[in-house]
Design a protein around this motif. Structure first.
Motif, PDB file in Angstrom:
ATOM      1  N   ARG A 151       0.855  -1.191   0.000  1.00  0.00           N
ATOM      2  CA  ARG A 151       0.000   0.000   0.000  1.00  0.00           C
ATOM      3  C   ARG A 151       0.889   1.238   0.000  1.00  0.00           C
ATOM      4  O   ARG A 151       1.749   1.395   0.878  1.00  0.00           O
ATOM      5  CB  ARG A 151      -0.898  -0.012   1.246  1.00  0.00           C
TER       6      ARG A 151
ATOM      7  N   GLU B 295       0.933   5.221   0.254  1.00  0.00           N
ATOM      8  CA  GLU B 295       0.184   6.417   0.643  1.00  0.00           C
ATOM      9  C   GLU B 295       1.016   7.652   0.284  1.00  0.00           C
ATOM     10  O   GLU B 295       2.155   7.799   0.742  1.00  0.00           O
ATOM     11  CB  GLU B 295      -0.083   6.420   2.156  1.00  0.00           C
TER      12      GLU B 295
ATOM     13  N   THR C 240       0.766  11.793   0.261  1.00  0.00           N
ATOM     14  CA  THR C 240       0.006  12.953   0.717  1.00  0.00           C
ATOM     15  C   THR C 240       0.637  14.232   0.196  1.00  0.00           C
ATOM     16  O   THR C 240       1.861  14.341   0.053  1.00  0.00           O
ATOM     17  CB  THR C 240      -0.054  13.005   2.255  1.00  0.00           C
TER      18      THR C 240
ATOM     19  N   THR D 274       2.497   9.929  -7.727  1.00  0.00           N
ATOM     20  CA  THR D 274       1.902   8.629  -8.043  1.00  0.00           C
ATOM     21  C   THR D 274       2.215   8.220  -9.473  1.00  0.00           C
ATOM     22  O   THR D 274       2.610   7.072  -9.735  1.00  0.00           O
ATOM     23  CB  THR D 274       0.377   8.687  -7.840  1.00  0.00           C
TER      24      THR D 274
ATOM     25  N   ARG E 295      -4.553  13.647  -1.332  1.00  0.00           N
ATOM     26  CA  ARG E 295      -3.982  12.333  -0.978  1.00  0.00           C
ATOM     27  C   ARG E 295      -4.294  11.336  -2.103  1.00  0.00           C
ATOM     28  O   ARG E 295      -5.380  11.368  -2.688  1.00  0.00           O
ATOM     29  CB  ARG E 295      -4.564  11.820   0.335  1.00  0.00           C
TER      30      ARG E 295
ATOM     31  N   THR F 144      -3.878   7.052  -2.674  1.00  0.00           N
ATOM     32  CA  THR F 144      -3.482   5.734  -2.180  1.00  0.00           C
ATOM     33  C   THR F 144      -3.429   4.791  -3.378  1.00  0.00           C
ATOM     34  O   THR F 144      -4.386   4.698  -4.145  1.00  0.00           O
ATOM     35  CB  THR F 144      -4.476   5.199  -1.149  1.00  0.00           C
TER      36      THR F 144
ATOM     37  N   TRP G  32      -2.008   0.802  -4.813  1.00  0.00           N
ATOM     38  CA  TRP G  32      -1.596  -0.537  -4.394  1.00  0.00           C
ATOM     39  C   TRP G  32      -0.679  -1.132  -5.443  1.00  0.00           C
ATOM     40  O   TRP G  32      -1.033  -1.236  -6.627  1.00  0.00           O
ATOM     41  CB  TRP G  32      -2.809  -1.431  -4.176  1.00  0.00           C
TER      42      TRP G  32
END
Length: 403
Positions: free
Chosen positions: A216, A218, A220, A241, A277, A279, A281
């Motif tokens: 995972r 994360e 921010t 990301t 944010r 998230t 995977w």
């Protein structure tokens, strides 16, 4: 076993959980579709005179012989799917197990050991985020207290889901006494790739499962207005990301592994807002543990380097990690020889068989997938090859259960 006979039983299961628009199957663990599959399994087992039991983790078994007997030969797979997944991943192993029982009965075979067809709970991890949930709980690989706290995207906990299905969530946990009574576990599965097409074989035997896991990520940043925030003033986690996804692809290609980011959640998820944010995977797999570790470490370093430039922060945490699984060599070779020197090949996909292999001699059979597609509607196996898989499974079960 004729292809038509396979198709007749297969078609009774096929409609359950199928997307109305024809876009694959939606069978999430403990969902309405999954419960309908479990009811189908119970009805099919009872029609064959098999005794149905459920362990404390919701894994189902249809027994030919005494469930309390020793040295049991167990086969089976799972019903649940990834979102909009294919029809064969999981259910093929259960349908083939039931048909193999039919074939053995017609041959006049009387097992000397208990024989069971199993349906394991939540193998894909699509609802609660942990793959092979039922077999991990059964073997003690997953802490039951942690499992009860798992939640799905709607906020429903695993404890509530199994309670609604009639199970006691407080009872979740390992069952060493049950596993101690198993002599062998054999999982038949549709091939996830095209190796058997290239080898001209309908059925193959697994040698190993690559080490693999889910991480995972994360990231921010600072949520802000898309129309008024100057580009130079942004701290956009989506940029970090995007870079991380590309870095994962590059590192996997360089190292001979596989890396996939197939799921992302964005907050506030508004078209006219810079995200606060993200998230993501990461699914990573490799031929050996050293390569897998190096792959994930490299992706993590590159993500953190990019976060420093973007003014964002990144954390990477493992959600589930499975080491390399080398299936029992003696059993593997025995099965390959029994099936006329069937091809032996590794797989990059995880399975309940991989979890169980540390507790009972385990093997896998693969049925040829001419498309090579898996976890998608294009996943396929011909009725002829599926029938060949049933015969192969019946031959293997007869040898193991009658020794």
């Amino acid at each position: 076993m004729t292809p038509a006979r396979f198709r007749a039983l297969w078609q009774t299961l096929l409609p359950i959980g199928q997307d109305p628009a024809g876009d694959g199957w939606l069978r999430y663990g403990w969902s309405e579709a999954d419960l309908a599959c479990r009811a189908w399994f119970t009805a099919q087992a009872q029609a064959r005179g098999l005794q149905v039991t459920t362990d404390r983790n919701g894994n189902l078994y249809a027994w030919w012989g005494d469930p309390a007997g020793d040295g049991a030969v167990v086969t089976g797979s799972h019903f649940d799917s990834v979102p909009h997944g294919g029809a064969y991943d999981g259910p093929l192993g259960i349908v083939s197990g039931l048909l193999a029982v039919d074939l053995l009965a017609e041959r006049g075979v009387t097992p000397h050991r208990p024989l069971a067809v199993a349906a394991f709970a939540e193998e894909e991890g699509s609802r609660f985020g942990v793959a092979c949930l039922g077999s991990r709980l059964l073997t003690g690989a997953l802490d039951p207290a942690a499992a009860r706290k798992l939640t799905d995207p709607a906020g429903v906990s695993l404890a509530d889901a199994v309670s609604t299905a009639g199970l006691d969530p407080a009872a979740l946990g390992p069952e060493p006494e049950l596993l101690a009574r198993w002599g062998y576990f054999i999982e038949l599965h549709v091939e996830q790739g095209r190796a058997l097409v290239d080898r001209g074989a309908a059925v193959g035997v697994a040698s190993a499962i690559w080490p693999h896991g889910r991480w995972r990520i994360e990231i921010t940043g600072e949520g802000n207005h898309a129309g008024t925030t100057a580009m130079a003033d942004r701290h956009d986690p989506m940029l970090t990301t995007a870079y991380t996804v590309l870095a994962a692809n590059k590192e996997a290609r360089l190292r001979g592994g596989h890396a996939t980011v197939g799921r992302i959640e964005v907050a506030p998820n508004a078209t006219n807002a810079v995200p606060a944010r993200v998230t993501a995977w990461l699914d990573a797999r490799a031929p050996d543990q050293q390569t897998l570790t190096g792959l994930v470490e490299a992706v993590t370093v590159r993500a953190q380097d990019r976060a420093d430039r973007d003014g964002t922060a990144v954390t990477v945490a493992a959600e589930s990690v499975s080491p390399v699984v080398d299936f029992d060599v003696t059993l593997r070779d025995r099965l390959a020889a029994r099936l006329g020197d069937a091809p032996v090949l590794p797989t990059g996909a995880g399975h309940d068989a991989g979890v169980l292999s540390g507790h009972v001699p385990t093997a896998m059979l693969f049925v040829r997938n001419p498309t090579g597609v898996s976890h998608a509607p294009g996943e396929h196996a011909t009725d002829d090859d599926c029938a060949a898989g049933v015969v192969a499974l019946a031959d293997v079960l007869a040898e193991l259960a009658c020794q």
